[in-house]
Write an enzyme that holds these catalytic residues in place. Structure first.
Site, PDB file in Angstrom:
ATOM      1  N   THR A  34       0.723  -1.305  -0.059  1.00 18.97           N
ATOM      2  CA  THR A  34       0.019   0.114  -0.003  1.00 18.97           C
ATOM      3  C   THR A  34       0.937   1.265   0.209  1.00 18.97           C
ATOM      4  O   THR A  34       1.963   1.179   0.399  1.00 18.97           O
ATOM      5  CB  THR A  34      -0.778  -0.085   1.341  1.00 18.97           C
ATOM      6  N   GLY A  35       0.497   2.112  -0.714  1.00 26.03           N
ATOM      7  CA  GLY A  35       1.102   3.570  -0.686  1.00 26.03           C
ATOM      8  C   GLY A  35       1.602   4.065  -2.111  1.00 26.03           C
ATOM      9  O   GLY A  35       1.472   3.401  -3.170  1.00 26.03           O
ATOM     10  N   SER A  36       2.051   5.316  -2.160  1.00 26.34           N
ATOM     11  CA  SER A  36       2.254   6.001  -3.449  1.00 26.34           C
ATOM     12  C   SER A  36       3.596   5.261  -4.231  1.00 26.34           C
ATOM     13  O   SER A  36       3.534   5.181  -5.358  1.00 26.34           O
ATOM     14  CB  SER A  36       2.392   7.484  -3.156  1.00 26.34           C
ATOM     15  N   THR A  37       4.458   4.844  -3.525  1.00 26.65           N
ATOM     16  CA  THR A  37       5.651   4.273  -4.307  1.00 26.65           C
ATOM     17  C   THR A  37       5.256   2.905  -4.798  1.00 26.65           C
ATOM     18  O   THR A  37       5.694   2.685  -5.956  1.00 26.65           O
ATOM     19  CB  THR A  37       6.864   4.031  -3.444  1.00 26.65           C
ATOM     20  N   GLY A  91       6.218  -0.612   0.746  1.00 29.42           N
ATOM     21  CA  GLY A  91       6.576   0.810   1.122  1.00 29.42           C
ATOM     22  C   GLY A  91       7.231   0.668   2.652  1.00 29.42           C
ATOM     23  O   GLY A  91       6.708  -0.269   3.264  1.00 29.42           O
ATOM     24  N   ALA A  92       7.647   1.501   3.001  1.00 32.42           N
ATOM     25  CA  ALA A  92       8.216   1.725   4.583  1.00 32.42           C
ATOM     26  C   ALA A  92       8.156   3.094   4.865  1.00 32.42           C
ATOM     27  O   ALA A  92       8.412   4.014   4.167  1.00 32.42           O
ATOM     28  CB  ALA A  92       9.436   1.162   4.892  1.00 32.42           C
ATOM     29  N   LYS A 103       6.478   0.792   9.455  1.00 30.69           N
ATOM     30  CA  LYS A 103       5.406   0.877   8.570  1.00 30.69           C
ATOM     31  C   LYS A 103       3.964   1.041   9.153  1.00 30.69           C
ATOM     32  O   LYS A 103       3.768   1.033  10.445  1.00 30.69           O
ATOM     33  CB  LYS A 103       5.356  -0.708   7.921  1.00 30.69           C
ATOM     34  N   GLU A 112      -0.111  -5.885   5.964  1.00 29.03           N
ATOM     35  CA  GLU A 112       1.210  -6.150   5.294  1.00 29.03           C
ATOM     36  C   GLU A 112       2.021  -6.990   6.025  1.00 29.03           C
ATOM     37  O   GLU A 112       2.828  -7.815   5.198  1.00 29.03           O
ATOM     38  CB  GLU A 112       1.618  -4.598   5.276  1.00 29.03           C
TER      39      GLU A 112
END
Length: 234
Positions: A34-37, A91-92, A103, A112
Protein backbone atom coordinates in the site's frame (compact mmCIF):
# COMPACT_ATOMS: atom_id res chain seq x y z
CA UNK A 1 7.49 21.79 0.92
CA UNK A 2 7.84 23.50 -2.46
CA UNK A 3 6.83 22.19 -5.88
CA UNK A 4 10.41 21.31 -6.83
CA UNK A 5 10.86 19.18 -3.71
CA UNK A 6 7.57 17.38 -4.33
CA UNK A 7 8.55 16.68 -7.95
CA UNK A 8 11.95 15.36 -6.86
CA UNK A 9 10.38 13.06 -4.30
CA UNK A 10 7.81 11.76 -6.79
CA UNK A 11 10.57 11.07 -9.31
CA UNK A 12 12.49 9.10 -6.66
CA UNK A 13 9.38 7.07 -5.89
CA UNK A 14 8.82 6.39 -9.58
CA UNK A 15 12.41 5.19 -10.07
CA UNK A 16 12.14 2.84 -7.09
CA UNK A 17 8.74 1.52 -8.13
CA UNK A 18 9.73 0.94 -11.74
CA UNK A 19 12.90 -0.88 -10.68
CA UNK A 20 10.90 -3.17 -8.37
CA UNK A 21 8.65 -4.14 -11.29
CA UNK A 22 11.72 -5.63 -13.00
CA UNK A 23 11.93 -8.33 -10.32
CA UNK A 24 8.55 -9.75 -11.30
CA UNK A 25 8.63 -12.79 -13.55
CA UNK A 26 6.00 -14.62 -15.54
CA UNK A 27 3.83 -16.93 -13.44
CA UNK A 28 4.56 -15.24 -10.10
CA UNK A 29 2.09 -14.51 -7.33
CA UNK A 30 2.86 -11.00 -6.10
CA UNK A 31 2.02 -9.29 -2.83
CA UNK A 32 0.88 -5.75 -3.58
CA UNK A 33 1.63 -3.33 -0.77
CA UNK A 34 0.00 0.00 0.00
CA UNK A 35 1.18 3.52 -0.72
CA UNK A 36 2.30 5.96 -3.39
CA UNK A 37 5.63 4.29 -4.23
CA UNK A 38 3.99 0.89 -4.69
CA UNK A 39 1.47 2.62 -6.95
CA UNK A 40 4.29 3.42 -9.39
CA UNK A 41 5.35 -0.23 -9.36
CA UNK A 42 1.78 -1.28 -10.15
CA UNK A 43 1.63 1.14 -13.07
CA UNK A 44 4.82 -0.34 -14.51
CA UNK A 45 3.57 -3.88 -13.82
CA UNK A 46 0.43 -3.17 -15.83
CA UNK A 47 2.63 -1.95 -18.71
CA UNK A 48 4.60 -5.21 -18.58
CA UNK A 49 1.40 -7.26 -18.53
CA UNK A 50 0.20 -5.42 -21.64
CA UNK A 51 3.49 -5.22 -23.55
CA UNK A 52 5.06 -8.57 -22.61
CA UNK A 53 2.02 -10.72 -21.97
CA UNK A 54 3.21 -11.23 -18.40
CA UNK A 55 0.93 -13.58 -16.45
CA UNK A 56 0.80 -12.83 -12.72
CA UNK A 57 -1.65 -12.71 -9.84
CA UNK A 58 -1.64 -10.08 -7.11
CA UNK A 59 -2.60 -10.42 -3.45
CA UNK A 60 -3.47 -7.02 -2.00
CA UNK A 61 -2.80 -5.55 1.44
CA UNK A 62 -5.59 -2.97 1.53
CA UNK A 63 -8.88 -1.90 0.01
CA UNK A 64 -7.04 1.04 -1.59
CA UNK A 65 -4.61 -1.29 -3.34
CA UNK A 66 -7.45 -3.59 -4.43
CA UNK A 67 -9.24 -0.65 -6.04
CA UNK A 68 -6.05 0.48 -7.77
CA UNK A 69 -5.33 -3.04 -9.08
CA UNK A 70 -8.89 -3.41 -10.41
CA UNK A 71 -8.66 -0.03 -12.17
CA UNK A 72 -5.35 -1.04 -13.76
CA UNK A 73 -6.57 -4.48 -14.73
CA UNK A 74 -4.02 -6.42 -12.66
CA UNK A 75 -5.45 -9.91 -11.95
CA UNK A 76 -6.06 -10.57 -8.24
CA UNK A 77 -6.30 -13.68 -6.11
CA UNK A 78 -7.23 -14.17 -2.46
CA UNK A 79 -4.67 -15.06 0.18
CA UNK A 80 -6.70 -18.19 0.96
CA UNK A 81 -6.11 -19.37 -2.62
CA UNK A 82 -2.31 -19.43 -2.49
CA UNK A 83 0.21 -21.57 -0.62
CA UNK A 84 2.95 -18.97 -0.92
CA UNK A 85 3.64 -15.57 -2.42
CA UNK A 86 6.77 -15.35 -4.57
CA UNK A 87 7.57 -11.77 -3.65
CA UNK A 88 5.88 -8.75 -2.15
CA UNK A 89 6.56 -5.14 -3.07
CA UNK A 90 5.72 -2.69 -0.30
CA UNK A 91 6.75 0.66 1.14
CA UNK A 92 8.03 1.80 4.53
CA UNK A 93 8.02 4.93 6.67
CA UNK A 94 11.50 4.34 8.13
CA UNK A 95 14.32 1.96 7.16
CA UNK A 96 17.38 1.51 9.36
CA UNK A 97 20.83 0.16 8.34
CA UNK A 98 19.84 -3.39 9.36
CA UNK A 99 16.72 -3.17 7.12
CA UNK A 100 14.38 -3.06 10.09
CA UNK A 101 11.28 -1.05 9.28
CA UNK A 102 8.53 1.10 10.64
CA UNK A 103 5.35 0.80 8.58
CA UNK A 104 1.73 1.80 8.96
CA UNK A 105 1.34 5.43 7.99
CA UNK A 106 -1.44 4.21 5.70
CA UNK A 107 -2.92 2.05 8.50
CA UNK A 108 -2.40 -1.14 6.47
CA UNK A 109 0.45 -2.66 8.49
CA UNK A 110 -1.52 -5.61 9.89
CA UNK A 111 -2.34 -6.97 6.46
CA UNK A 112 1.11 -5.98 5.22
CA UNK A 113 2.72 -8.09 7.95
CA UNK A 114 0.58 -11.10 7.04
CA UNK A 115 1.45 -10.80 3.35
CA UNK A 116 5.14 -10.26 4.13
CA UNK A 117 5.19 -13.37 6.31
CA UNK A 118 3.60 -15.40 3.51
CA UNK A 119 6.18 -14.18 0.97
CA UNK A 120 9.46 -15.76 -0.07
CA UNK A 121 10.93 -12.31 -0.68
CA UNK A 122 10.11 -8.77 0.43
CA UNK A 123 11.06 -5.79 -1.71
CA UNK A 124 10.74 -2.40 -0.02
CA UNK A 125 10.52 0.63 -2.30
CA UNK A 126 11.16 4.13 -0.98
CA UNK A 127 12.58 7.57 -1.62
CA UNK A 128 15.78 8.63 0.24
CA UNK A 129 13.85 10.42 3.01
CA UNK A 130 12.82 7.04 4.45
CA UNK A 131 16.42 5.97 5.24
CA UNK A 132 17.44 6.67 8.85
CA UNK A 133 20.35 5.87 11.17
CA UNK A 134 17.94 4.34 13.71
CA UNK A 135 14.20 3.89 14.06
CA UNK A 136 12.50 6.71 15.95
CA UNK A 137 8.77 6.40 15.35
CA UNK A 138 5.99 7.25 15.56
CA UNK A 139 4.95 3.60 15.75
CA UNK A 140 1.48 2.86 14.32
CA UNK A 141 -0.45 0.34 16.43
CA UNK A 142 -3.73 -1.27 15.41
CA UNK A 143 -5.90 -2.24 18.38
CA UNK A 144 -9.28 -3.76 19.11
CA UNK A 145 -11.60 -0.83 20.03
CA UNK A 146 -12.64 -2.41 23.35
CA UNK A 147 -9.01 -2.33 24.53
CA UNK A 148 -8.40 1.38 23.88
CA UNK A 149 -7.99 2.66 27.45
CA UNK A 150 -6.04 -0.40 28.57
CA UNK A 151 -3.57 -0.30 25.66
CA UNK A 152 -2.97 3.43 26.11
CA UNK A 153 -2.16 2.87 29.81
CA UNK A 154 0.26 0.05 28.97
CA UNK A 155 1.99 2.08 26.27
CA UNK A 156 2.46 5.00 28.64
CA UNK A 157 4.45 2.66 30.88
CA UNK A 158 6.98 2.29 28.04
CA UNK A 159 7.89 6.00 28.19
CA UNK A 160 6.50 8.14 25.42
CA UNK A 161 3.25 9.68 24.26
CA UNK A 162 0.24 8.11 22.56
CA UNK A 163 -2.37 9.62 20.27
CA UNK A 164 -5.48 8.14 18.69
CA UNK A 165 -5.09 8.70 14.95
CA UNK A 166 -7.88 11.00 13.81
CA UNK A 167 -9.65 10.64 10.49
CA UNK A 168 -9.44 13.22 7.70
CA UNK A 169 -12.78 14.53 6.37
CA UNK A 170 -14.55 12.52 9.08
CA UNK A 171 -15.08 12.92 12.80
CA UNK A 172 -13.44 10.47 15.15
CA UNK A 173 -10.60 7.96 14.84
CA UNK A 174 -9.16 6.29 11.78
CA UNK A 175 -10.74 2.86 11.32
CA UNK A 176 -8.56 0.26 9.61
CA UNK A 177 -9.67 -2.09 6.84
CA UNK A 178 -10.09 -4.64 9.65
CA UNK A 179 -12.51 -2.43 11.59
CA UNK A 180 -10.03 -1.49 14.30
CA UNK A 181 -8.63 1.73 15.81
CA UNK A 182 -5.10 2.94 15.01
CA UNK A 183 -2.87 4.57 17.61
CA UNK A 184 0.42 6.39 17.05
CA UNK A 185 3.01 5.83 19.78
CA UNK A 186 5.87 8.31 20.07
CA UNK A 187 8.51 6.56 22.21
CA UNK A 188 11.28 8.51 23.89
CA UNK A 189 13.73 6.11 22.26
CA UNK A 190 13.86 2.73 20.48
CA UNK A 191 17.16 1.18 21.63
CA UNK A 192 15.98 -2.35 20.79
CA UNK A 193 13.46 -2.39 17.90
CA UNK A 194 12.93 -6.15 18.06
CA UNK A 195 12.31 -6.05 21.80
CA UNK A 196 9.92 -3.13 21.52
CA UNK A 197 8.07 -4.86 18.68
CA UNK A 198 7.54 -7.94 20.85
CA UNK A 199 6.60 -5.93 23.94
CA UNK A 200 3.96 -3.91 22.10
CA UNK A 201 2.53 -6.86 20.21
CA UNK A 202 2.16 -8.81 23.47
CA UNK A 203 -0.13 -6.19 25.04
CA UNK A 204 -3.65 -7.67 25.12
CA UNK A 205 -5.82 -5.80 22.65
CA UNK A 206 -3.00 -4.99 20.24
CA UNK A 207 -3.46 -6.59 16.83
CA UNK A 208 -0.04 -5.57 15.54
CA UNK A 209 2.36 -2.65 15.69
CA UNK A 210 4.26 -1.10 12.80
CA UNK A 211 7.78 -2.22 13.75
CA UNK A 212 8.95 -4.93 11.33
CA UNK A 213 12.19 -6.63 12.39
CA UNK A 214 11.57 -10.29 11.52
CA UNK A 215 11.92 -10.08 7.74
CA UNK A 216 15.43 -8.65 7.33
CA UNK A 217 16.89 -11.90 5.95
CA UNK A 218 14.55 -11.82 2.95
CA UNK A 219 14.35 -8.05 2.43
CA UNK A 220 15.70 -6.03 -0.49
CA UNK A 221 15.38 -2.24 -0.32
CA UNK A 222 15.22 -0.15 -3.49
CA UNK A 223 15.86 3.56 -2.99
CA UNK A 224 15.04 5.88 -5.87
CA UNK A 225 17.87 8.36 -6.31
CA UNK A 226 18.80 10.99 -8.88
CA UNK A 227 21.44 8.82 -10.55
CA UNK A 228 19.21 5.75 -10.53
CA UNK A 229 17.84 3.21 -8.04
CA UNK A 230 20.13 2.08 -5.21
CA UNK A 231 19.76 -1.53 -4.06
CA UNK A 232 20.36 -2.49 -0.43
CA UNK A 233 20.28 -6.11 0.72
CA UNK A 234 20.14 -9.35 -1.19
Amino acid sequence: MNITAISTQDLAKKKAGYKAAEYIKDGMTIGLGTGSTVAYMMTRLKERITDEGLSVFGVTTSIQTTMRAVNLGIPLIGLEQVEKIDLTVDGADQIDPELRLIKGRGAAHVRERIIADASARLIIVADPSKICSHLTGPIPIEIIPFSLSHVIRRLMELDGTVTVREGVKKDGPVISDNGNIVLDFFPDDIPDPSGMETTINMIPGVVSCGIFTEFTDKTTVIIGEQDGPRIIGS
